[in-house]
Motif scaffolding. Sequence first.
Motif, mmCIF file in Angstrom:
data_model
loop_
_atom_site.group_PDB
_atom_site.id
_atom_site.type_symbol
_atom_site.label_atom_id
_atom_site.label_comp_id
_atom_site.label_asym_id
_atom_site.label_seq_id
_atom_site.Cartn_x
_atom_site.Cartn_y
_atom_site.Cartn_z
ATOM 1 N N ARG A 1 0.857 -1.196 0.013
ATOM 2 C CA ARG A 1 -0.086 -0.125 -0.039
ATOM 3 C C ARG A 1 0.972 1.290 0.031
ATOM 4 O O ARG A 1 0.295 2.290 -0.369
ATOM 5 N N SER A 2 2.325 1.203 0.355
ATOM 6 C CA SER A 2 2.981 2.300 0.345
ATOM 7 C C SER A 2 4.381 1.993 -0.160
ATOM 8 O O SER A 2 4.908 1.238 0.380
ATOM 9 N N PRO A 3 4.836 3.089 -0.812
ATOM 10 C CA PRO A 3 6.223 2.878 -1.221
ATOM 11 C C PRO A 3 7.113 3.600 -0.142
ATOM 12 O O PRO A 3 8.328 3.426 -0.723
ATOM 13 N N LEU A 4 6.941 3.918 0.783
ATOM 14 C CA LEU A 4 7.720 4.539 1.736
ATOM 15 C C LEU A 4 8.732 3.522 2.530
ATOM 16 O O LEU A 4 8.090 2.466 3.174
ATOM 17 N N LEU A 5 9.757 3.628 2.149
ATOM 18 C CA LEU A 5 10.727 2.571 2.797
ATOM 19 C C LEU A 5 10.612 2.323 4.365
ATOM 20 O O LEU A 5 10.980 1.103 4.938
ATOM 21 N N PHE A 6 10.526 3.439 5.301
ATOM 22 C CA PHE A 6 10.538 3.329 6.693
ATOM 23 C C PHE A 6 9.155 2.464 7.149
ATOM 24 O O PHE A 6 9.441 1.972 8.015
ATOM 25 N N LEU A 7 8.133 2.468 6.208
ATOM 26 C CA LEU A 7 7.097 1.528 6.697
ATOM 27 C C LEU A 7 7.454 0.007 6.563
ATOM 28 O O LEU A 7 6.800 -0.731 7.117
ATOM 29 N N TYR A 8 8.600 -0.254 5.855
ATOM 30 C CA TYR A 8 9.102 -1.594 5.796
ATOM 31 C C TYR A 8 9.627 -2.309 7.053
ATOM 32 O O TYR A 8 9.533 -3.507 7.416
#
Length: 135
Positions: free
Chosen positions: A57-64
């Motif tokens: 849902r999100s391309p933001l790396l910190f969400l990984y």
Amino acid sequence: MSARVLVDTNVLVYAYDRSEPERQQRAFEVLDRLSMSNAGVFSTQVFSEFFVAVTRRSPLLFLYRMPVIGITNYLQSWTILEITGMIVLEAARGVRDHRFSFWNAQIWATARLNQISVVLARISTRNRSQKEFVS
């Protein structure tokens, strides 16, 4: 000792999904209870599906970072079942004989071949858990 329960991907996703607070709370309660009783079991397939579901849902790396920490914690404290060749073959039989989707058949086969009679695939928000794929 309690009967073992194979936890499916949806339950983990609910636990990390803030868009449904009631379902999220219920998922955490069920996971905590299974953890405390040592009855909960995951398969490696569940972790793979969970990671894809919560990160797509999100391309933001910190969400990984969040799902990796969650998976790491479960790997260290729960029983984890590996997907084997025999599970893949049994899943193929489940597709043929029961018309399961392959991914659901693989969960079913994992439970069946590991003598787990309950797969927890959904969480109800009505103060009860719904059990599916009883083998």
